[in-house]
Design an enzyme around this catalytic site. Structure first.
Site, PDB file in Angstrom:
ATOM      1  N   HIS A 128       0.833  -1.194   0.000  1.00 23.10           N
ATOM      2  CA  HIS A 128       0.000   0.000   0.000  1.00 23.10           C
ATOM      3  C   HIS A 128       0.873   1.252   0.000  1.00 23.10           C
ATOM      4  O   HIS A 128       2.080   1.184   0.200  1.00 23.10           O
ATOM      5  CB  HIS A 128      -0.926   0.027   1.224  1.00 23.10           C
ATOM      6  CG  HIS A 128      -2.068  -0.935   1.138  1.00 23.10           C
ATOM      7  ND1 HIS A 128      -1.974  -2.244   1.541  1.00 23.10           N
ATOM      8  CD2 HIS A 128      -3.334  -0.780   0.673  1.00 23.10           C
ATOM      9  CE1 HIS A 128      -3.122  -2.857   1.340  1.00 23.10           C
ATOM     10  NE2 HIS A 128      -3.971  -1.997   0.815  1.00 23.10           N
ATOM     11  N   LYS A 147      -0.388   4.793   4.605  1.00 24.89           N
ATOM     12  CA  LYS A 147      -1.238   3.830   5.326  1.00 24.89           C
ATOM     13  C   LYS A 147      -0.634   3.559   6.700  1.00 24.89           C
ATOM     14  O   LYS A 147       0.570   3.310   6.817  1.00 24.89           O
ATOM     15  CB  LYS A 147      -1.384   2.535   4.531  1.00 24.89           C
ATOM     16  CG  LYS A 147      -2.381   1.563   5.149  1.00 24.89           C
ATOM     17  CD  LYS A 147      -2.725   0.453   4.192  1.00 24.89           C
ATOM     18  CE  LYS A 147      -3.715  -0.535   4.806  1.00 24.89           C
ATOM     19  NZ  LYS A 147      -4.986   0.102   5.170  1.00 24.89           N
TER      20      LYS A 147
END
Length: 269
Positions: free
Chosen positions: A158, A162
């Site tokens: 990600h 995040k």
């Protein structure tokens, strides 16, 4: 604009919030009635279209979630665990369908969401995309077919911003693998490795997390056996897929009995 269910978007200024607002404005199945942000946010009191850098759309941003929820039939929520728990209670008071895409929820958060679901329809998933939920089902089926001689490793990537790891989606996949094997994920989960870790325990389900750049979301489920590997993969290139799934869930939830549902229920798979 649709005359369908009225929608509230929480966390309006975030990337997912803004994506949801744009898609809701274009939807013929629901209509945006309010947007919520935390107290003190500079968007409070502003027209959300103007705040997003466009033309006014006649919907203002508020920090009064209960007042916003009271005039809606659905709430879509990609915020933080603490905020989502609070919103679950408020949505239950308003009898609005609450769609939760927030990740990083701990067992205590989920228990409180379960309590709210006794009075309202809550749809919660670590990932709202159709393709990913198909991958979850495939993971369960493959895990059921291959015994513990096949090691399972879930690798997820990600963007750099995040804050939780493993991702909610990775945990969904791990839970599916554990269910397929008939074991508890809590008993078999191994997150991250460093130093002299020793040999891998038979039947364990491993997780590895990558964070960098603007990666929307990539998930591999690796089944590694002697002399061969099976790899199931999902790559997201546009976070709009999560927003579209959440809006679909908000529409599906209308008329459903109170309870705690997931995207498998919404998609019928």
């Amino acid at each position: 604009m649709s005359n369908g269910p009225g929608l509230v978007v929480t966390g309006a200024s975030g990337r997912m919030g803004q994506t949801l607002i744009r898609l809701a404005q274009a939807s013929d199945k629901l209509h945006l009635v309010a947007c919520v942000e935390r107290s003190g946010h500079p968007w409070i009191g502003r027209d959300v279209g103007d705040a997003m850098g466009g033309s006014p759309i006649g919907v203002k941003v508020t920090d009064d979630a209960l007042e916003a929820f009271a005039k809606a039939q659905a709430v879509v929520d990609f915020t933080s665990p603490a905020a989502s728990v609070e919103f679950a209670a408020l949505a239950a008071q308003a009898r609005a369908v609450h769609v939760i895409g927030t990740t990083g929820l701990e067992p205590d958060h989920i228990a409180r969401i379960d309590a709210a679901a006794r009075h309202a329809t809550i749809i919660r998933a670590g990932n709202m995309s159709l393709g990913l939920n198909l991958l979850v089902r495939m993971t369960q089926k493959v895990a059921a077919a291959l015994d513990a001689d096949w090691d399972i490793e879930i690798v997820e990537a990600h963007h750099r911003m995040k804050v939780d790891a493993p991702s909610g989606t990775a945990l969904m996949l791990g839970a599916a693998a554990a269910e397929g094997r008939g074991v508890s994920l809590d008993d078999t989960k191994v997150s991250g490795r460093d130093g002299i870790t020793g040999a891998r325990a038979r039947g364990s389900i491993g997780f590895s997390a990558i964070r960098g750049g603007d990666i929307v979301g990539e998930h591999d489920v690796i089944f590694a056996g002697e002399g061969e590997r099976v790899i199931l993969r999902h790559i997201a290139t546009d976070r709009a897929i999560f927003a579209r799934g959440a809006l679909r869930a908000a529409v599906w939830g209308q008329g459903q009995k109170p309870g705690h549902y997931d995207m498998m229920d919404v998609l019928g798979i």
